[in-house]
Scaffold this motif. Structure first.
Motif, short mmCIF file in Angstrom:
data_model
loop_
_atom_site.label_atom_id
_atom_site.label_comp_id
_atom_site.label_asym_id
_atom_site.label_seq_id
_atom_site.Cartn_x
_atom_site.Cartn_y
_atom_site.Cartn_z
N ILE A 142 -0.74 -5.07 2.53
CA ILE A 142 -0.80 -4.50 1.07
C ILE A 142 0.32 -3.50 0.86
O ILE A 142 0.42 -3.25 -0.11
CB ILE A 142 -1.97 -3.46 1.21
CG1 ILE A 142 -1.87 -2.28 2.28
CG2 ILE A 142 -3.20 -4.05 1.56
CD1 ILE A 142 -2.89 -1.15 1.99
N LEU A 143 1.37 -3.60 1.42
CA LEU A 143 2.56 -2.73 1.03
C LEU A 143 3.28 -3.27 -0.35
O LEU A 143 3.44 -2.24 -0.93
CB LEU A 143 3.84 -3.20 2.09
CG LEU A 143 4.95 -2.64 1.86
CD1 LEU A 143 4.94 -1.12 2.03
CD2 LEU A 143 6.01 -2.96 2.87
N ASN A 144 3.16 -4.41 -0.72
CA ASN A 144 3.57 -4.81 -2.03
C ASN A 144 2.60 -4.35 -3.23
O ASN A 144 3.00 -4.13 -4.21
CB ASN A 144 3.73 -6.25 -2.09
CG ASN A 144 5.27 -6.66 -1.61
OD1 ASN A 144 6.10 -5.68 -1.17
ND2 ASN A 144 5.32 -8.03 -1.15
N LEU A 145 1.30 -4.21 -2.72
CA LEU A 145 0.32 -3.75 -3.75
C LEU A 145 0.26 -2.13 -3.74
O LEU A 145 0.23 -1.54 -4.85
CB LEU A 145 -0.83 -4.42 -3.45
CG LEU A 145 -0.98 -6.04 -3.56
CD1 LEU A 145 -2.42 -6.19 -3.02
CD2 LEU A 145 -0.61 -6.40 -4.99
N SER A 146 0.37 -1.44 -2.81
CA SER A 146 0.08 -0.17 -2.62
C SER A 146 0.83 0.46 -1.45
O SER A 146 0.52 0.42 -0.37
CB SER A 146 -1.22 0.27 -2.48
OG SER A 146 -1.36 1.70 -2.29
#
Length: 219
Positions: A142-146
């Motif tokens: 989920i790093l790129n999303l949040s």
């Protein structure tokens, strides 16, 4: 194995499929409009959706079409030789990379890897408890999303790791300090402290703002 984050600006990085640090071949994409009665993408669920009435049941064409239908049904991304076709349009901001090691294709939108699901950083150590590895893998995905969500999950993973290492698992500050007194490597302490502070601020309002800071979470 050295991890190198996949990037649209590189021709060599860690494959999001096989994990090998491998050369990548980049492709531009072209398209032509879908014509005929259907006018929408043909996505067979299985080979039974194919009409073979026009070809002998044992023909080579049946084998080729069957393999194609099976790959489409599995949701694979793959190339089909269509060199005789004339593509009317060049598609921008969508590209494909192909891994030299496993030959699988990855789909990119602008600078972001959109398929397969991108997991930043290295895989968690197998010595970690399974639930800790799951937290780390979720943070990577989920790093790129949040970035804030990833940092919060990493803080939880550190807290669980402290418990795995024999600490209480109740107060992350006391647990880290206890590990320091037991001889924890200073570089590891620095990483723990970064995750502890940043992950805490990601959950509770404070001075840090991670909305645009993915580099902080990937440390």
């Amino acid at each position: 194995m050295t991890y190198r984050e996949p990037s649209i600006r590189s021709h060599s990085f860690s494959c999001p499929y096989c994990g090998a640090h491998s050369d990548q071949t980049w492709y531009d994409l072209h398209g032509s409009s879908i014509r005929g009665q259907r006018r929408t993408p043909f996505l067979p669920n299985n080979v039974n959706d194919i009409d073979f009435d026009t070809a002998p049941i044992e023909s080579e064409a049946v084998r080729v079409v069957t393999e194609w239908a099976e790959r489409v049904a599995k949701k694979d991304i793959f190339f089909e030789d269509n060199s005789a076709a004339v593509s009317a349009f060049r598609l921008y901001n969508v590209n494909v990379s192909r891994c030299y090691s496993c030959s699988k294709l990855a789909l990119w939108h602008h600078q972001s890897l959109v398929y397969p699901a991108f997991r930043a950083g290295s895989s968690p150590n197998e010595d970690l408890d399974e639930d800790i590895r799951n937290d780390i893998d979720e943070a990577r995905s989920i790093l790129n999303l949040s970035a804030r969500g990833a940092a919060a999950l990493l803080r939880l993973a550190v807290q669980k790791l402290c418990k795995q290492l024999g600490e209480s698992g109740k107060d992350i500050n006391n647990d880290i300090q206890s590990l320091v007194t037991k001889g924890m490597d200073p570089h590891l302490q620095q990483a723990f402290d970064a995750v502890r502070v940043i992950g805490n601020e990601a959950v509770h309002p404070g001075e840090l703002d991670l909305r645009d800071d993915r580099d902080t979470a990937i440390i």
